[in-house]
Scaffold this motif. Structure first.
Motif, PDB file in Angstrom:
ATOM      1  N   UNK A 168       0.833  -1.212   0.000  1.00  0.00           N
ATOM      2  CA  UNK A 168       0.000   0.000   0.000  1.00  0.00           C
ATOM      3  C   UNK A 168       0.864   1.257   0.000  1.00  0.00           C
ATOM      4  N   UNK A 169       2.082   1.147   0.506  1.00  0.00           N
ATOM      5  CA  UNK A 169       3.011   2.283   0.562  1.00  0.00           C
ATOM      6  C   UNK A 169       3.966   2.297  -0.635  1.00  0.00           C
ATOM      7  N   UNK A 170       3.683   1.460  -1.627  1.00  0.00           N
ATOM      8  CA  UNK A 170       4.450   1.495  -2.860  1.00  0.00           C
ATOM      9  C   UNK A 170       5.620   0.539  -2.943  1.00  0.00           C
ATOM     10  N   UNK A 171       5.833  -0.283  -1.943  1.00  0.00           N
ATOM     11  CA  UNK A 171       6.916  -1.253  -2.022  1.00  0.00           C
ATOM     12  C   UNK A 171       6.585  -2.286  -3.094  1.00  0.00           C
ATOM     13  N   UNK A 172       7.600  -2.689  -3.819  1.00  0.00           N
ATOM     14  CA  UNK A 172       7.417  -3.752  -4.795  1.00  0.00           C
ATOM     15  C   UNK A 172       8.371  -4.897  -4.458  1.00  0.00           C
ATOM     16  N   UNK A 173       8.261  -5.982  -5.190  1.00  0.00           N
ATOM     17  CA  UNK A 173       9.107  -7.158  -4.994  1.00  0.00           C
ATOM     18  C   UNK A 173       9.023  -7.682  -3.554  1.00  0.00           C
ATOM     19  N   UNK A 174       7.783  -7.778  -3.062  1.00  0.00           N
ATOM     20  CA  UNK A 174       7.517  -8.309  -1.724  1.00  0.00           C
ATOM     21  C   UNK A 174       7.103  -9.771  -1.872  1.00  0.00           C
ATOM     22  N   UNK A 175       7.787 -10.650  -1.146  1.00  0.00           N
ATOM     23  CA  UNK A 175       7.471 -12.072  -1.161  1.00  0.00           C
ATOM     24  C   UNK A 175       7.169 -12.525   0.262  1.00  0.00           C
ATOM     25  N   UNK A 176       6.096 -13.296   0.408  1.00  0.00           N
ATOM     26  CA  UNK A 176       5.700 -13.851   1.692  1.00  0.00           C
ATOM     27  C   UNK A 176       5.789 -15.369   1.576  1.00  0.00           C
ATOM     28  N   UNK A 177       6.516 -15.997   2.502  1.00  0.00           N
ATOM     29  CA  UNK A 177       6.637 -17.456   2.491  1.00  0.00           C
ATOM     30  C   UNK A 177       6.079 -18.018   3.792  1.00  0.00           C
ATOM     31  N   UNK A 178       5.527 -19.221   3.688  1.00  0.00           N
ATOM     32  CA  UNK A 178       5.025 -19.916   4.866  1.00  0.00           C
ATOM     33  C   UNK A 178       5.217 -21.413   4.670  1.00  0.00           C
ATOM     34  N   UNK A 179       5.509 -22.101   5.751  1.00  0.00           N
ATOM     35  CA  UNK A 179       5.699 -23.553   5.641  1.00  0.00           C
ATOM     36  C   UNK A 179       4.392 -24.292   5.442  1.00  0.00           C
ATOM     37  N   UNK A 180       3.257 -23.658   5.788  1.00  0.00           N
ATOM     38  CA  UNK A 180       1.962 -24.306   5.621  1.00  0.00           C
ATOM     39  C   UNK A 180       1.324 -23.982   4.284  1.00  0.00           C
ATOM     40  N   UNK A 181       0.185 -24.619   4.014  1.00  0.00           N
ATOM     41  CA  UNK A 181      -0.539 -24.340   2.769  1.00  0.00           C
ATOM     42  C   UNK A 181      -1.255 -22.996   2.843  1.00  0.00           C
ATOM     43  N   UNK A 182      -1.462 -22.383   1.692  1.00  0.00           N
ATOM     44  CA  UNK A 182      -2.169 -21.091   1.638  1.00  0.00           C
ATOM     45  C   UNK A 182      -3.604 -21.318   1.202  1.00  0.00           C
ATOM     46  N   UNK A 183      -4.541 -20.500   1.607  1.00  0.00           N
ATOM     47  CA  UNK A 183      -4.343 -19.242   2.308  1.00  0.00           C
ATOM     48  C   UNK A 183      -4.275 -19.392   3.823  1.00  0.00           C
ATOM     49  N   UNK A 184      -4.808 -20.455   4.396  1.00  0.00           N
ATOM     50  CA  UNK A 184      -4.763 -20.634   5.844  1.00  0.00           C
ATOM     51  C   UNK A 184      -3.730 -21.693   6.173  1.00  0.00           C
ATOM     52  N   UNK A 185      -2.668 -21.251   6.793  1.00  0.00           N
ATOM     53  CA  UNK A 185      -1.472 -22.067   6.947  1.00  0.00           C
ATOM     54  C   UNK A 185      -1.542 -23.094   8.064  1.00  0.00           C
ATOM     55  N   UNK A 186      -2.518 -22.977   8.934  1.00  0.00           N
ATOM     56  CA  UNK A 186      -2.610 -23.899  10.065  1.00  0.00           C
ATOM     57  C   UNK A 186      -1.932 -23.371  11.308  1.00  0.00           C
ATOM     58  N   UNK A 187      -1.374 -22.180  11.246  1.00  0.00           N
ATOM     59  CA  UNK A 187      -0.744 -21.561  12.413  1.00  0.00           C
ATOM     60  C   UNK A 187      -1.784 -20.932  13.328  1.00  0.00           C
ATOM     61  N   UNK A 188      -1.337 -20.052  14.199  1.00  0.00           N
ATOM     62  CA  UNK A 188      -2.233 -19.478  15.216  1.00  0.00           C
ATOM     63  C   UNK A 188      -3.358 -18.643  14.616  1.00  0.00           C
ATOM     64  N   UNK A 189      -3.151 -18.029  13.458  1.00  0.00           N
ATOM     65  CA  UNK A 189      -4.205 -17.219  12.843  1.00  0.00           C
ATOM     66  C   UNK A 189      -5.450 -18.052  12.553  1.00  0.00           C
ATOM     67  N   UNK A 190      -5.264 -19.283  12.147  1.00  0.00           N
ATOM     68  CA  UNK A 190      -6.403 -20.105  11.738  1.00  0.00           C
ATOM     69  C   UNK A 190      -7.295 -20.508  12.901  1.00  0.00           C
ATOM     70  N   UNK A 191      -6.825 -20.352  14.125  1.00  0.00           N
ATOM     71  CA  UNK A 191      -7.680 -20.670  15.264  1.00  0.00           C
ATOM     72  C   UNK A 191      -7.682 -19.570  16.329  1.00  0.00           C
ATOM     73  N   UNK A 192      -7.332 -18.352  15.929  1.00  0.00           N
ATOM     74  CA  UNK A 192      -7.318 -17.223  16.861  1.00  0.00           C
ATOM     75  C   UNK A 192      -8.746 -16.834  17.235  1.00  0.00           C
ATOM     76  N   UNK A 193      -8.981 -16.505  18.510  1.00  0.00           N
ATOM     77  CA  UNK A 193     -10.334 -16.128  18.916  1.00  0.00           C
ATOM     78  C   UNK A 193     -10.776 -14.797  18.326  1.00  0.00           C
ATOM     79  N   UNK A 194      -9.843 -13.903  18.025  1.00  0.00           N
ATOM     80  CA  UNK A 194     -10.168 -12.672  17.325  1.00  0.00           C
ATOM     81  C   UNK A 194     -10.649 -11.511  18.168  1.00  0.00           C
ATOM     82  N   UNK A 195     -10.605 -11.619  19.474  1.00  0.00           N
ATOM     83  CA  UNK A 195     -11.042 -10.508  20.313  1.00  0.00           C
ATOM     84  C   UNK A 195     -10.060  -9.356  20.174  1.00  0.00           C
TER      85      UNK A 195
END
Length: 175
Positions: A24-51
């Motif tokens: 959003x700030x104009x950066x290019x050539x940004x790569x995101x890697x994760x050991x899990x499958x995308x889009x939900x990798x199975x980490x804490x985000x996938x079961x976070x309570x969200x409060x």
């Protein structure tokens, strides 16, 4: 294809948001890697309570939480809400906890977040399952709420990808 300018390790809520913010700030050539499958990798985000409670003892963390609420409140994923701004109620069952809630209300007010310490009957009016005989009061912040982390991560990843970010799942970082 050019080498990444930045590599973000982890495609959960933090990594996907970082990619969204950078692109959003104009950066290019940004790569995101994760050991899990995308889009939900199975980490804490996938079961976070969200409060999302915005008020902390740190002004910086409170401002970050307020920014998060403002960002998420305006988002949806395929027409489904990402943030339900239903308000937050923290209750006290001891005099010490009630004093802490008054202190938190002071921080909230000084940092521009609306918050009110309520009497027990007002807490029950907001949350009928609360036992009025067990609580001494509560801190109510109407702009707090519930983030649906699994929706948010997909929504911000899509936005980052639309701006050129590359997401690579099932990718272990070994060095």
């Amino acid at each position: 294809m050019a080498a990444p300018r930045v590599v973000i390790i982890g495609a959960g809520i933090v990594g996907a948001n970082l990619a969204d913010e950078l692109t959003a700030r104009g950066w290019d050539q940004v790569t995101v890697v994760d050991q899990g499958p995308l889009p939900l990798t199975g980490g804490s985000t996938s079961h976070a309570p969200g409060l999302v409670f915005q008020t902390t003892g740190s002004k910086t963390m409170t401002e970050l939480a307020r920014y998060t609420v403002e960002k998420f409140a305006g988002m949806d994923l395929d027409g489904e809400w990402c943030f339900n701004q239903l308000g937050g109620l923290e209750v006290a069952t001891t005099p010490e906890r009630l004093a802490e809630l008054h202190r938190r209300q002071g921080w909230a007010t000084s940092w521009g977040i609306e918050g009110t310490v309520l009497e027990p009957e007002e807490c029950v009016r907001l949350h009928p399952l609360a036992d009025e005989s067990q609580i001494l009061g509560g801190l109510y912040v109407p702009t707090d709420g519930l983030a649906k982390a699994s929706r948010v991560v997909v929504a911000v990843a899509r936005r980052a990808q639309a701006r050129g970010a590359v997401f690579r799942g099932s990718t272990k970082v070994t060095g």
